[in-house]
Design a protein around this motif. Structure first.
Motif, mmCIF file in Angstrom:
data_model
loop_
_atom_site.group_PDB
_atom_site.id
_atom_site.type_symbol
_atom_site.label_atom_id
_atom_site.label_comp_id
_atom_site.label_asym_id
_atom_site.label_seq_id
_atom_site.Cartn_x
_atom_site.Cartn_y
_atom_site.Cartn_z
ATOM 1 N N TYR A 17 0.854 -1.178 0.000
ATOM 2 C CA TYR A 17 0.000 0.000 0.000
ATOM 3 C C TYR A 17 0.892 1.232 0.000
ATOM 4 O O TYR A 17 2.089 1.134 0.298
ATOM 5 C CB TYR A 17 -0.913 -0.019 1.225
ATOM 6 C CG TYR A 17 -1.740 -1.284 1.324
ATOM 7 C CD1 TYR A 17 -3.016 -1.353 0.761
ATOM 8 C CD2 TYR A 17 -1.239 -2.424 1.967
ATOM 9 C CE1 TYR A 17 -3.766 -2.521 0.839
ATOM 10 C CE2 TYR A 17 -1.984 -3.589 2.048
ATOM 11 C CZ TYR A 17 -3.240 -3.636 1.479
ATOM 12 O OH TYR A 17 -3.979 -4.789 1.542
ATOM 13 N N PRO A 18 0.368 2.409 -0.342
ATOM 14 C CA PRO A 18 1.209 3.612 -0.361
ATOM 15 C C PRO A 18 1.963 3.805 0.952
ATOM 16 O O PRO A 18 1.366 3.902 2.017
ATOM 17 C CB PRO A 18 0.196 4.732 -0.606
ATOM 18 C CG PRO A 18 -0.909 4.067 -1.371
ATOM 19 C CD PRO A 18 -1.010 2.689 -0.795
ATOM 20 N N GLY A 19 3.271 3.801 0.871
ATOM 21 C CA GLY A 19 4.098 3.992 2.052
ATOM 22 C C GLY A 19 4.204 2.780 2.952
ATOM 23 O O GLY A 19 4.837 2.850 4.008
ATOM 24 N N ARG A 20 3.603 1.647 2.550
ATOM 25 C CA ARG A 20 3.644 0.459 3.412
ATOM 26 C C ARG A 20 3.793 -0.806 2.577
ATOM 27 O O ARG A 20 2.811 -1.459 2.231
ATOM 28 C CB ARG A 20 2.383 0.384 4.276
ATOM 29 C CG ARG A 20 2.421 -0.758 5.306
ATOM 30 C CD ARG A 20 1.325 -0.601 6.337
ATOM 31 N NE ARG A 20 0.003 -0.764 5.806
ATOM 32 C CZ ARG A 20 -0.637 -1.939 5.731
ATOM 33 N NH1 ARG A 20 -0.051 -3.047 6.136
ATOM 34 N NH2 ARG A 20 -1.869 -2.001 5.252
ATOM 35 N N PRO A 21 5.020 -1.180 2.218
ATOM 36 C CA PRO A 21 5.223 -2.442 1.496
ATOM 37 C C PRO A 21 4.889 -3.624 2.396
ATOM 38 O O PRO A 21 5.137 -3.584 3.602
ATOM 39 C CB PRO A 21 6.711 -2.412 1.138
ATOM 40 C CG PRO A 21 7.325 -1.512 2.153
ATOM 41 C CD PRO A 21 6.277 -0.482 2.496
#
Length: 281
Positions: A17-21
């Motif tokens: 997710y954006p900013g959260r691999p």
């Protein structure tokens, strides 16, 4: 090559997710048709994220391939026709009747494939699918009037009515009683015997070992182990991935069972030695 009868390949895949691999450069052995792969791991290991990425619902880098069809090169319709996905729950507030929702799922696949099923033929196939799952009596019930378990069975009907080449099931038994758990997993295995490739996320390790021919264990978005369940499930793996002291034994019927004796706290096991760290992928 006909993708309807081909292996499923996941190579160097990263999803998040954006900013959260979440999933990091994951590669699995090719998954053949006519098989059930169970996907297990602790909470937040990335199981549902992997399934959603492979289904085309989250951006995925790397290679996801079914035969000669790749996720990155396929239209949305072509991919969803061949890869069916069942989420953990259906969206709340749906006003469709159960039968209508299954017909709609089938109809959505027709334009891409040039199918020409009549409305009556689609309703007949949808009804037969509901009957197969033991929920034909719910056909005329609105989705928002059903229990969580009933809604899961309708979601499964929506996924399999298209007869995809690969079926992805995200915790299909989580809200079901014992009878319906057994029924759903039997359907999954029966579908595999017809040539379909099934990947199913499960939390129950004994259930995963019973129904799957291949097991994939995730931990922190990375591959911890994969292979036949009786080779993958070991006390060492359970300590390393789940943080528990446990034994893997067979019951009187010969099925694998997990016996948890305790929790490994503060990085030390029952013997006093620290549990081994997760190896690099």
């Amino acid at each position: 090559m006909n993708p309807e009868a081909a292996a499923f390949t996941i190579t160097g895949v990263s999803i998040g997710y954006p900013g959260r691999p979440v999933i990091d450069q994951l590669s699995l052995s090719p998954l053949p048709p006519a098989s059930v792969t169970t996907l297990v791991g602790p909470n937040a290991a990335g199981k549902s994220t992997l399934l959603r990425g492979v289904a085309g619902l989250l951006p995925a880098r790397g290679v996801v391939r079914l035969g000669d069809l790749t996720l990155s090169g396929a239209t949305r319709g072509a991919w969803t026709r061949r890869v069916g996905f069942m989420p953990q729950t259906l969206p709340a507030g749906a006003r469709l009747l159960a039968l209508e929702s299954v017909v709609a799922a089938l109809a959505a696949s027709q334009p891409d494939e040039g199918l020409s099923l009549s409305q009556s033929a689609m309703r007949a196939r949808a009804m037969a699918t509901l009957e197969r799952l033991g929920v034909g009596g719910l056909a005329l019930e609105p989705l928002d009037a059903l229990s969580g378990g009933q809604r899961q069975l309708i979601a499964l009907a929506q996924a399999i009515v298209r007869r995809p080449a690969a079926l992805l099931l995200d915790e299909p038994t989580s809200a079901l009683d014992l009878r319906h758990q057994e029924q759903v997993m039997r359907v999954a295995r029966d579908l595999a015997t017809t040539g379909m490739m099934v990947i199913v996320v499960l939390h129950d390790l004994a259930m995963a070992a019973r129904w799957g021919s291949h097991m994939v264990v995730l931990s922190q978005g990375r591959l911890a182990a994969e292979g036949p369940p009786d080779q993958v499930l070991t006390s060492a793996l359970l300590a390393r991935v789940y943080g528990v002291d446990a034994r893997v034994e067979r019951c009187s019927a010969g099925r694998l069972q997990i016996m948890v004796d305790g929790v490994i706290d503060h990085g030390s096991s029952r013997s006093g030695a620290p549990p081994p760290s997760l190896p690099p992928p």
